[in-house]
Structure formats: C-alpha cells, structure tokens
Design an enzyme around this catalytic site. Structure first.
Site, PDB file in Angstrom:
ATOM      1  N   ASN A   1     -10.089  -0.175  -0.143  1.00 33.95           N
ATOM      2  CA  ASN A   1      -8.628  -0.111  -0.129  1.00 33.95           C
ATOM      3  C   ASN A   1      -8.100  -0.641  -1.451  1.00 33.95           C
ATOM      4  OD1 ASN A   1      -5.885  -0.339   0.314  1.00 33.95           O
ATOM      5  ND2 ASN A   1      -6.053  -1.384   2.269  1.00 33.95           N
TER       6      ASN A   1
ATOM      7  N   HIS B   1      -3.433   7.258   2.324  1.00 39.64           N
ATOM      8  CA  HIS B   1      -3.816   5.927   1.861  1.00 39.64           C
ATOM      9  C   HIS B   1      -5.218   5.630   2.383  1.00 39.64           C
ATOM     10  CE1 HIS B   1      -4.028   1.750   1.046  1.00 39.64           C
ATOM     11  NE2 HIS B   1      -3.783   1.359   2.276  1.00 39.64           N
TER      12      HIS B   1
ATOM     13  N   CYS C   1       0.807  -1.223   0.000  1.00 37.97           N
ATOM     14  CA  CYS C   1       0.000   0.000   0.000  1.00 37.97           C
ATOM     15  C   CYS C   1       0.839   1.272   0.000  1.00 37.97           C
ATOM     16  CB  CYS C   1      -0.949   0.002   1.196  1.00 37.97           C
ATOM     17  SG  CYS C   1      -2.084  -1.406   1.228  1.00 37.97           S
TER      18      CYS C   1
END
Length: 318
Positions: A275, A245, A114
């Site tokens: 996500n 994020h 990520c």
C-alpha cells in the site's frame, strides 16, 4: 466546452525491496500469513537520505517525458501526500524547484491519505474544465516507511513507498467524465497517525483498526461504483479497466465481484508495491500503460478509500 485528458504518466519506486520474509524477524508474522490476508509479497522502502519530493520528481519527469510537453507549459502542480518533506513549504513547491520550473505555475499539496490522488485529480479537472488552467501535473507520493511502527504487525506489513504522476491537458473531447469525492470524519480514529503540530504525541506512527477499516472500505467501494455509473450513464460492461487503490487484495476482489468483472481486467500492483497510499493509483496506471494493457480510448474506473475516512472515484477515457 473544455475537457481534461491524461496525456502522460510516470512512476517511481525506491530501489530497496523488502520481502515478507524480512518482516518475520521484526514481528510475529509469516510470508504465508501476509500473502493470504493482504495479497502482498513485497514492498519498496526509501533510502534514509531520500525524500518524498525526490520520489515525486522522478515520477513527474517520466510523465513529462511521455507526454512530450515542455515543462514550462505546466500551469498547475498538485501533490497528494500524507508524508511531506516539511511542514512548509509545500512538497509541491519543493517539487517545482527540483523540476526547475520558474514560470509561476500554481503549486500546492492535498492531504486525503490514500484517496489523495483522486482528490488532486478532481481539483485539477475542475481548473481545466473551467478554463482557468490548461495543463496540470498531478502527483501521488508517500513515504509510509517513515511513519510505520516496525513492531506493529497490523500496519508494518501493509505499507510501502513510491510515487506516481500524470500530466493532464485541456481537450475538445471527453477524457475525465466524472470524479466523486466523499469524507466522513466521524471515523477519524479508525485509521490515523495520532500526532501532528497542534496535537503532538510520542507515537507519530500509523494506527489502524483493521477489521473496521476493511468493512468500511468494501462498503464504500461498492456504493461508489453504483454512484459513479449513475452519474455518467455508463454501465459496468463499458469499463475496460479497474485501477483501484492497492491496499488489500481482498478489498479489490470484493469490488471486482460487485462490478461483475474478471480479475484480468484489473491493474494489480499490491503484491509488488504494498500500500503506497496516494501513490498507488497513479503507480498502477503507469504500470498498465507501460506494459501495453491500457490503450488509448480505454475506459478506466479509479477508486480509493483513505484515512479520515475519505473516499472517491474517477471515471475517464485514457
């Protein structure tokens, strides 16, 4: 002295939208449970015949169009992904082919989960600052749906697919002020896909220790905010936009509290995108630019935590 500026951005989301309600038929969960604990209400899921490089190509073309550059002036292509089309060639080379670039630009992948986009942005910034490269295409693209266990409610409710891209160009005035990169492999079993090439298992799916990941992420984001500001001389009041994020709304809320910012100063896409791993920051940036909230001259703080653990930040002027 050379600097790096973002001159164009782009994003791509697969057409299919999966609402939380659909997940109630797969695992023991509910729309209310998912929204309350994550802030997510839907995510996009790629077609069976869609690839990570195709998503990257769509986002890249948007970024190229916005920047107004000729594609063959790109010197460097970096793709951040944990879900490559193939073991090799790299997704960056496959993207290069799809874009029709035959100018010999360097192309390679970065894997930091990520945090991948921050890592890729930082690498491209170093090349441009040094004078080795003039212009770079940096992409975050992930097809998480291919590595999800749809019977595991701790993970399948969280992730989605997508791609985001930016064009970076050499500038005489500051754009990217600072990038910071960190990693600590001692936490490798907290968030992982426990299968690969030299280490193969029957379960090539995302596995996560949710509570531990949450605690680490909140702590890491708190610390990197202070570290970033200390390195640059900026204050919290100087930041116009937080582009974090998009993993979990509660993690983002904790960071906003640390900064003393308003949630109105945060680009949030987690509710609509879920996500999307390395794609989440460039996708959120693209949303903020295209809807007019992010304007030229705005100071942006980006930050992410990913499996590894990896974590990083970027402070830049758009």
């Amino acid at each position: 002295m050379h600097y790096t500026r973002v001159i164009g951005c782009g994003g791509y989301l697969p057409e299919r939208v999966m609402l939380n309600k659909e997940l109630e038929d797969l695992v023991e969960t509910s729309d209310e449970w998912i929204r309350t604990r994550t802030g997510i209400r839907q995510r996009h899921i790629a077609r069976e015949d869609e690839t990570t490089s195709e998503m990257a190509c769509n986002a890249s073309q948007q970024a190229i169009d916005m920047s107004g550059i000729e594609p063959d002036t790109i010197d460097l292509i970096i793709v951040a992904t944990s879900t490559p089309d193939l073991i090799y060639p790299s997704t960056a080379c496959l993207l290069q082919k799809k874009l029709g670039l035959r100018n010999g630009a360097a192309a390679f992948d970065v894997q930091a989960v990520c945090s991948g986009f921050i890592y890729a942005l930082s690498i491209a910034d170093q090349y441009i600052r040094s004078g080795a490269m003039r212009r770079a295409l940096v992409i975050g693209t992930d097809m998480n749906s291919r590595i999800l266990d749809w019977s595991d409610r701790t993970t399948c409710v969280l992730f989605g697919d997508g791609a985001g891209a930016v064009i970076l160009d050499r500038s005489d005035t500051p754009g990217v002020y600072k990038t910071l990169l960190h990693a600590d492999g001692s936490y490798s079993d907290y968030l992982q896909v426990p299968s690969g090439v030299s280490c193969q298992t029957a379960e090539p799916f995302i596995r996560m220790r949710g509570n531990e990941v949450f605690k680490f992420a909140v702590k890491a984001m708190d610390e990197i905010v202070d570290e970033t500001l200390a390195h640059t001389g900026f204050t919290k009041n100087d930041i116009d936009w937080l582009v974090p994020h998009q993993a979990n709304l509660r993690i983002i809320t904790a960071t906003v509290k640390k900064l003393g910012m308003s949630m109105d100063d945060v680009i949030l896409t987690v509710a609509e995108h879920g996500n999307t791993s390395a794609a989440s920051i460039p996708l959120a940036l693209d949303v903020g630019v295209r809807d007019g909230r992010i304007r030229q001259g705005d100071i942006i703080l980006m930050e992410a935590v990913g499996g590894g653990f990896t974590w990083g930040s970027a402070l830049l002027r758009y």
